[in-house]
Motif scaffolding. Structure first.
Motif, PDB file in Angstrom:
ATOM      1  N   LEU A 118      37.139  52.513  30.915  1.00 53.37           N
ATOM      2  CA  LEU A 118      36.947  51.597  31.995  1.00 53.37           C
ATOM      3  C   LEU A 118      35.959  50.442  31.523  1.00 53.37           C
ATOM      4  N   TYR A 119      36.263  49.153  32.002  1.00 50.34           N
ATOM      5  CA  TYR A 119      35.360  48.060  31.860  1.00 50.34           C
ATOM      6  C   TYR A 119      35.363  47.383  33.119  1.00 50.34           C
ATOM      7  N   LYS A 120      34.272  46.553  33.009  1.00 50.04           N
ATOM      8  CA  LYS A 120      33.853  45.791  34.144  1.00 50.04           C
ATOM      9  C   LYS A 120      33.318  44.238  33.743  1.00 50.04           C
ATOM     10  N   PHE A 121      34.015  43.173  34.419  1.00 50.02           N
ATOM     11  CA  PHE A 121      33.570  41.948  34.435  1.00 50.02           C
ATOM     12  C   PHE A 121      31.961  41.710  34.685  1.00 50.02           C
ATOM     13  N   ASN A 122      31.474  41.019  33.691  1.00 49.94           N
ATOM     14  CA  ASN A 122      30.032  40.818  33.820  1.00 49.94           C
ATOM     15  C   ASN A 122      29.639  39.980  35.297  1.00 49.94           C
ATOM     16  N   ASP A 123      28.451  39.988  35.768  1.00 46.78           N
ATOM     17  CA  ASP A 123      28.229  39.146  36.935  1.00 46.78           C
ATOM     18  C   ASP A 123      28.160  37.846  36.741  1.00 46.78           C
ATOM     19  N   GLY A 124      27.828  37.274  35.277  1.00 44.67           N
ATOM     20  CA  GLY A 124      27.887  35.961  34.887  1.00 44.67           C
ATOM     21  C   GLY A 124      29.089  35.297  35.280  1.00 44.67           C
ATOM     22  N   LEU A 125      30.219  36.107  35.172  1.00 45.68           N
ATOM     23  CA  LEU A 125      31.586  35.690  35.315  1.00 45.68           C
ATOM     24  C   LEU A 125      32.172  35.755  36.837  1.00 45.68           C
ATOM     25  N   LYS A 126      31.713  36.942  37.326  1.00 42.20           N
ATOM     26  CA  LYS A 126      32.359  37.218  38.884  1.00 42.20           C
ATOM     27  C   LYS A 126      31.557  36.209  39.753  1.00 42.20           C
ATOM     28  N   LYS A 127      30.484  35.760  39.424  1.00 42.95           N
ATOM     29  CA  LYS A 127      30.060  34.704  40.327  1.00 42.95           C
ATOM     30  C   LYS A 127      30.849  33.589  40.377  1.00 42.95           C
ATOM     31  N   PHE A 128      31.662  33.218  39.833  1.00 47.37           N
ATOM     32  CA  PHE A 128      32.600  31.861  39.816  1.00 47.37           C
ATOM     33  C   PHE A 128      33.588  32.298  41.095  1.00 47.37           C
ATOM     34  N   ILE A 129      33.972  33.686  41.028  1.00 47.63           N
ATOM     35  CA  ILE A 129      35.063  33.683  41.903  1.00 47.63           C
ATOM     36  C   ILE A 129      34.885  34.296  43.567  1.00 47.63           C
ATOM     37  N   HIS A 130      35.299  33.770  44.440  1.00 45.28           N
ATOM     38  CA  HIS A 130      34.980  34.365  45.706  1.00 45.28           C
ATOM     39  C   HIS A 130      36.486  34.673  46.279  1.00 45.28           C
ATOM     40  N   PHE A 131      36.567  36.319  46.531  1.00 42.50           N
ATOM     41  CA  PHE A 131      37.870  36.742  46.612  1.00 42.50           C
ATOM     42  C   PHE A 131      37.822  37.060  48.400  1.00 42.50           C
ATOM     43  N   GLN A 132      38.824  36.961  49.040  1.00 42.15           N
ATOM     44  CA  GLN A 132      39.086  36.928  50.163  1.00 42.15           C
ATOM     45  C   GLN A 132      40.557  37.270  50.676  1.00 42.15           C
ATOM     46  N   VAL A 133      40.878  38.080  51.596  1.00 46.25           N
ATOM     47  CA  VAL A 133      42.010  38.436  52.257  1.00 46.25           C
ATOM     48  C   VAL A 133      42.686  37.106  53.237  1.00 46.25           C
ATOM     49  N   GLY A 134      43.535  36.837  52.876  1.00 49.43           N
ATOM     50  CA  GLY A 134      44.123  35.706  53.544  1.00 49.43           C
ATOM     51  C   GLY A 134      45.721  35.402  53.422  1.00 49.43           C
ATOM     52  N   ASP A 135      46.542  35.280  54.518  1.00 54.16           N
ATOM     53  CA  ASP A 135      47.775  34.727  54.121  1.00 54.16           C
ATOM     54  C   ASP A 135      48.011  33.132  53.592  1.00 54.16           C
ATOM     55  N   VAL A 136      48.660  33.065  52.744  1.00 53.46           N
ATOM     56  CA  VAL A 136      48.809  31.762  52.183  1.00 53.46           C
ATOM     57  C   VAL A 136      49.119  30.541  53.018  1.00 53.46           C
ATOM     58  N   ASP A 137      50.044  31.104  53.966  1.00 53.87           N
ATOM     59  CA  ASP A 137      50.432  30.053  54.972  1.00 53.87           C
ATOM     60  C   ASP A 137      49.424  29.745  56.144  1.00 53.87           C
TER      61      ASP A 137
END
Ligand SMILES: C[S@@+](CC[C@H](N)C(=O)[O-])C[C@H]1O[C@@H](n2cnc3c(N)ncnc32)[C@H](O)[C@@H]1O
Length: 277
Positions: free
Chosen positions: A181-200
């Motif tokens: 198991l691997y994990k992306f480091n925080d330095g990279l994760k900070k660039f991405i904001h994940f959100q639940v959302g319908d594209v429409d």
């Protein structure tokens, strides 16, 4: 009749019930796809007639969640279709840097990001390309499936899933946390904001790039036209749109997007003014 077992009126009723029970719109799905998924749910639940399924759906709100989850085909990969990412890295990123204002972050929308493999691939590519420059970027990554977004937020993946990531990027952006198991480091994760959302219905603007790959294949033609109008509005003038290899701009919208990399399905927004002029 829309399928051997489901009537058009029942399909309408099913859409209404899902909207009422879980406030999710499943109107945009292509009829055959939707019918096949409903038939699959009927088989799983051992229901022999579509009228029984409609009653069951109405009585049990959990079934609306199950049906909605079954509509989300979340197959994905890191650097899916490698050549698209090579072209994006070599030809499109330099154009995006030129397009963007010096003081603003580059904004990217990964629409239908599934379990996060696409936005992490984007983040690794951009982070590498921008390393010597003062330029910042942000990736807004959305999906209608809350389970996929939860997985994406953890940034944890098994080594088998990571096989497309070159060693140089693995050692730079991932940490080993267990045997497999691997994990992306925080330095990279900070660039991405994940959100639940319908594209429409997800609202965002002044975006430099929209990456929307392998989502439209399940859309009806009418829903596709509406979505491309929205993409046009969402992008900055000259912004880029990246589609899946089997997808294309609907003919009604072709004049609003110019193909810049035909094979890799990369397009550039044509501003509304230059269309009218
Ligand atoms: C086949 S996956 C593709 C993932 C990724 N873009 C790729 O190409 O590898 C399609 C994703 O689109 C999501 N999806 C489908 N319809 C959507 C909608 N209306 N709004 C947001 N996400 C949607 C599904 O939940 C699924 O995770």
């Amino acid at each position: 009749m829309v399928s051997a077992v489901i009537l058009e009126s029942q399909l309408k009723e099913i859409k209404k019930i899902v909207k009422k029970n879980i406030d999710v719109n499943i109107d945009h799905f292509e009829t055959n796809f939707l019918s096949r998924r409903i038939e699959r749910r009927m088989r799983i639940m051992g229901l022999k007639s579509s009228s029984k399924y409609v009653s069951f759906l109405d009585e049990d709100p959990l079934e609306s969640l199950e049906l909605n989850a079954s509509l989300s085909i979340n197959v994905t990969e890191f650097f899916r279709n490698r050549e698209v990412w090579d072209v994006f890295q070599q030809k499109i990123i330099p154009k995006i840097i030129k397009l963007s204002n010096n003081y603003e972050k580059i904004r990217i929308w990964s629409a239908g990001c599934a379990t996060g493999n696409e936005p992490y691939s984007l983040a690794m590519g951009l982070s590498n390309a921008l390393k010597t420059k003062e330029k910042q970027f942000v990736i807004i990554a959305t999906d209608m499936n809350p389970t996929s977004i939860e997985i994406a937020k953890t940034g944890k993946y098994e080594s088998e899933v990571l096989k497309n990531i070159p060693n140089s990027l693995m050692s730079k952006f991932l940490e080993k946390i267990d045997d497999d198991l691997y994990k992306f480091n925080d330095g990279l994760k900070k660039f991405i904001h994940f959100q639940v959302g319908d594209v429409d219905s997800f609202n965002i603007n002044q975006v430099d790039v929209i990456v929307c790959r392998n989502l439209l294949i399940y859309y009806s033609n009418d829903a596709k036209d509406l979505l491309f109008k929205k993409f046009h509005k969402t992008l900055k003038d000259g912004g880029f749109l990246v589609l899946g290899m089997a997808e294309r701009i609907p003919s009604l919208m072709e004049k609003f997007f110019e193909s810049v990399e035909l094979r890799q399905k990369i397009y550039q927004k044509v501003s509304a003014e230059s269309i009218i002029a």
